[in-house]
Design a protein around this motif. Structure first.
Motif, PDB file in Angstrom:
ATOM      1  N   GLN A 118       0.789  -1.192   0.056  1.00  0.00           N
ATOM      2  CA  GLN A 118      -0.048   0.058   0.100  1.00  0.00           C
ATOM      3  C   GLN A 118       0.918   1.413  -0.100  1.00  0.00           C
ATOM      4  OE1 GLN A 118      -0.671   2.267   2.950  1.00  0.00           O
ATOM      5  NE2 GLN A 118      -1.547   3.530   1.453  1.00  0.00           N
ATOM      6  N   MET A 302     -11.651  -5.725   4.130  1.00  0.00           N
ATOM      7  CA  MET A 302     -11.395  -4.728   2.920  1.00  0.00           C
ATOM      8  C   MET A 302     -10.268  -3.708   3.243  1.00  0.00           C
ATOM      9  SD  MET A 302     -14.985  -3.562   1.188  1.00  0.00           S
ATOM     10  CE  MET A 302     -13.999  -2.217   0.155  1.00  0.00           C
ATOM     11  N   LEU A 304      -7.786  -0.310   1.521  1.00  0.00           N
ATOM     12  CA  LEU A 304      -7.645   0.633   0.526  1.00  0.00           C
ATOM     13  C   LEU A 304      -6.169   1.072   0.226  1.00  0.00           C
ATOM     14  CD1 LEU A 304      -9.334   2.613  -0.972  1.00  0.00           C
ATOM     15  CD2 LEU A 304      -9.396   4.318   0.855  1.00  0.00           C
ATOM     16  N   LYS A 306      -5.349   3.198  -2.272  1.00  0.00           N
ATOM     17  CA  LYS A 306      -5.195   4.611  -2.539  1.00  0.00           C
ATOM     18  C   LYS A 306      -6.697   5.252  -2.919  1.00  0.00           C
ATOM     19  CE  LYS A 306      -4.200   4.022  -7.575  1.00  0.00           C
ATOM     20  NZ  LYS A 306      -3.366   4.256  -8.697  1.00  0.00           N
ATOM     21  N   HIS A 308     -10.435   7.239  -2.564  1.00  0.00           N
ATOM     22  CA  HIS A 308     -11.648   7.388  -1.828  1.00  0.00           C
ATOM     23  C   HIS A 308     -12.645   6.240  -1.947  1.00  0.00           C
ATOM     24  CE1 HIS A 308      -9.954  11.021   0.088  1.00  0.00           C
ATOM     25  NE2 HIS A 308      -9.602  11.453  -1.281  1.00  0.00           N
ATOM     26  N   TYR A 309     -12.925   5.301  -1.181  1.00  0.00           N
ATOM     27  CA  TYR A 309     -13.840   4.302  -1.699  1.00  0.00           C
ATOM     28  C   TYR A 309     -15.332   4.998  -1.636  1.00  0.00           C
ATOM     29  CZ  TYR A 309     -16.479   0.036  -1.346  1.00  0.00           C
ATOM     30  OH  TYR A 309     -17.571  -1.099  -1.523  1.00  0.00           O
ATOM     31  N   PHE A 316     -12.600   5.746   5.982  1.00  0.00           N
ATOM     32  CA  PHE A 316     -11.945   4.607   5.609  1.00  0.00           C
ATOM     33  C   PHE A 316     -10.907   5.021   4.745  1.00  0.00           C
ATOM     34  CE2 PHE A 316     -11.878   1.028   2.357  1.00  0.00           C
ATOM     35  CZ  PHE A 316     -11.598   0.113   2.979  1.00  0.00           C
ATOM     36  N   PRO A 318      -6.532   4.864   3.028  1.00  0.00           N
ATOM     37  CA  PRO A 318      -5.444   4.128   2.812  1.00  0.00           C
ATOM     38  C   PRO A 318      -4.590   3.727   3.771  1.00  0.00           C
ATOM     39  CG  PRO A 318      -5.931   5.996   1.139  1.00  0.00           C
ATOM     40  CD  PRO A 318      -6.722   6.384   2.384  1.00  0.00           C
ATOM     41  N   ALA A 351     -14.764   5.755  -8.958  1.00  0.00           N
ATOM     42  CA  ALA A 351     -13.350   5.185  -8.521  1.00  0.00           C
ATOM     43  C   ALA A 351     -12.265   5.700  -9.287  1.00  0.00           C
ATOM     44  CB  ALA A 351     -13.424   3.873  -8.191  1.00  0.00           C
ATOM     45  N   THR A 354      -8.668   5.647  -7.503  1.00  0.00           N
ATOM     46  CA  THR A 354      -8.732   4.746  -6.188  1.00  0.00           C
ATOM     47  C   THR A 354      -8.405   3.347  -6.494  1.00  0.00           C
ATOM     48  OG1 THR A 354     -10.575   6.153  -5.343  1.00  0.00           O
ATOM     49  CG2 THR A 354     -10.698   3.986  -4.629  1.00  0.00           C
ATOM     50  N   ALA A 356      -9.617   0.250  -3.938  1.00  0.00           N
ATOM     51  CA  ALA A 356      -9.820  -0.761  -2.952  1.00  0.00           C
ATOM     52  C   ALA A 356      -9.828  -1.957  -3.252  1.00  0.00           C
ATOM     53  CB  ALA A 356     -11.195  -0.313  -2.448  1.00  0.00           C
TER      54      ALA A 356
END
Length: 404
Positions: A118, A302, A304, A306, A308-309, A316, A318, A351, A354, A356
Motif C-alpha cells: 500500500q 477490505m 484501501l 489509494k 476514496h472508496y 475508511f 488508505p 473510483a 482509487t 480498494a
C-alpha cells in the motif's frame, strides 16, 4: 528487473513443480531453532469473538529513527480461521516495516502469501529471481519459496495467506475466454543468482505450523543459476484488470471483480477470494448504484490502497481496513446513501484514482488480540457512520405508472 510472461501456468490445471539448479544444495544449513514470534499468530482463540462491524485507521509504521523493523519482524496477524496442520484455512496479516532484510530470508511452510503493498516500493529476491513491487501491484509467493524483501522508505501493506490450496484464476463461465485478470498479464522472474559467502552466517527464517524458526548457513540461499517448471512466484498489475459490470439495471455481486481465488471443496464457495474495486463506468438505470446494504455468508476484510472508496465518504483511509463478519449487516454510510439517492442517473466515472480491495472468505474469521486490543488503530466510532440513516418510506405514495 527481468520478467517473462507466464500464461499456461496460471490458466490450465496441471501438476505444480519446479526444478532448481543450485551452486550448493539448500539442505546445507545448521539446525532450526525457535525464535521470537513477534506478532505472528494462528491462535484464533486469543480473545472472544466479536460480530460487530470493525474498522481500523491506517496502521502505524514504526519510525526507522526509533527502531529498525524489516518485513518479517514487521508482520502482524490481524485475523484468520482454520487449521494449519490440516491444511485448511487462511490468515490476514499486515506488514509494517522501515528497513531491508539484511542477510535474512523467509519461507512459509504453511501456505501461500498474496502480498498487497500500500505504501513504498518493494524489491523481492526469490530463489527464482527478482521482482519489483509497488502499490497497485500484487505478488504471490507460493508455499515453501524462500524470499527476502528490500524496502527504500517506510512501507506498509496487506497479506492474504491461504493454507492447503493455491491461488488461481476464477472460472469465467458465461464471460467467455477473456475478461477480469487475463493470464497474459501475470509476470514471473527469470533466473538470477548470487554466489557469496556471508560472514557470520545467513539467517533463514521458516514459518512452520504457525511458529517461527531460524537456522544459519554460510551462503546466500539465492544461488539458483537456472530453473524450469510451473511452480513459481508471480506478480500482477491491478491496472490490467478488465472490468465487467452491469450496464442495464441492478448492482452486480462483487464476484465480478475477482482477481484470484483459492477454492474450497464446495463448488462456488471459496476459502478466499481476492477482489478489487477499480476505476470504471457506472451506467445502471433505475438502480441505487453504490454497494447495497446486505448480510451474507462470507467474511469480508477490505483495505484501501489509494483514493476514496465510493461507499464510504470518510473514515475508511488508505493503509487502514475493515472487517464485516458473516451475517453482520453493512453497506454505504449515511452520506453516501443520501448523495446516491438524489444523484441523476447518467453515465459517471466511479473510483477514479482509487483502488480498494477485499479478502473474502467462506470461513468465519476470528480477530487476534493485536487486532482488537493491542493495536491502537481500531476505530471505536465506526458504527456511527450509519446512525444518521433515516426512513424515506411513504406508504401512501404511488408512482404515476402504478395502478390505483
Amino acid at each position: 528487473m527481468s520478467v517473462l510472461q507466464r500464461i499456461l501456468a496460471v490458466q490450465v490445471p496441471c501438476p505444480k513443480d519446479s526444478w532448481l539448479y543450485r551452486i550448493l544444495p539448500s539442505v546445507s544449513h545448521k539446525p532450526f531453532e525457535s525464535i521470537d514470534q513477534g506478532h505472528v499468530t494462528h491462535n484464533w482463540d486469543e480473545v472472544g469473538p466479536d460480530p460487530n462491524q470493525l474498522r481500523w485507521k491506517p496502521f502505524e509504521i514504526p519510525k526507522a529513527s526509533e527502531k529498525k523493523v524489516d518485513f518479517v519482524s514487521g508482520l502482524y496477524t490481524l485475523c484468520g480461521a482454520g487449521d494449519i496442520k490440516s491444511n485448511n484455512g487462511l490468515a490476514v496479516h499486515i506488514f509494517l516495516c522501515n528497513s531491508s532484510m539484511e542477510n535474512r530470508c523467509f519461507y512459509n511452510s504453511d501456505g501461500d502469501f498474496l502480498i498487497v503493498p500500500q505504501k513504498g516500493k518493494l524489491l523481492i529476491y526469490t530463489e527464482f529471481g527478482k521482482m519489483s513491487l509497488q502499490p497497485n501491484e500484487i505478488c504471490v509467493i507460493q508455499r515453501g519459496m524462500r524470499f527476502s524483501v528490500d524496502v527504500f522508505e517506510e512501507t506498509r501493506g496487506y497479506i492474504l495467506e491461504v493454507y492447503g490450496v493455491h491461488f488461481e484464476l476464477p472460472d469465467l463461465g458465461p464471460i467467455g475466454a477473456n475478461g477480469l485478470a487475463n493470464p497474459r498479464d501475470f509476470l514471473i522472474p527469470v533466473a538470477w543468482y548470487e554466489d557469496r559467502r556471508v560472514p557470520g552466517g545467513y539467517t533463514v527464517i521458516n514459518k512452520f505450523q504457525g511458529k517461527l524458526f531460524a537456522c544459519k548457513q554460510d551462503v546466500s540461499p539465492f544461488n539458483v543459476v537456472a530453473w524450469h517448471g510451473n511452480y513459481t512466484p508471480y506478480k500482477y498489475n491491478l491496472e490490467n484488470f478488465m472490468v465487467i459490470n452491469a450496464v442495464a439495471f441492478d448492482h452486480a455481486d462483487p464476484s465480478i471483480f475477482t482477481v484470484l481465488t483459492a477454492k474450497s471443496l464446495r463448488p462456488g464457495v471459496a476459502i478466499a477470494d481476492f477482489v478489487i474495486f477499480p476505476p470504471r463506468w457506472g451506467v445502471a438505470d433505475k438502480t441505487f448504484r453504490p454497494p447495497y446494504y446486505h448480510r451474507n455468508c462470507m467474511s469480508e476484510f477490505m483495505g484501501l490502497i489509494k483514493g476514496h472508496y465510493e461507499a464510504k465518504q470518510g473514515g475508511f483511509l488508505p493503509g487502514g481496513g475493515s472487517l464485516h463478519s458473516a451475517m453482520t449487516p453493512h453497506g454505504p454510510d449515511a452520506d453516501c446513501f443520501e448523495k446516491a439517492s438524489k444523484a441523476k442517473l447518467e453515465p459517471e466515472r466511479i473510483a477514479d484514482g482509487t483502488m480498494a480491495f477485499m479478502f473474502e472468505s467462506s470461513l468465519s474469521l476470528a480477530v487476534t488480540k493485536w487486532g482488537l486490543k493491542t493495536c491502537s488503530c481500531l476505530d471505536e466510532n465506526y458504527y456511527k457512520c450509519w446512525e444518521p440513516l433515516r426512513s424515506h418510506f411513504t406508504p401512501n405514495s404511488r408512482s404515476p405508472t402504478e395502478p390505483k
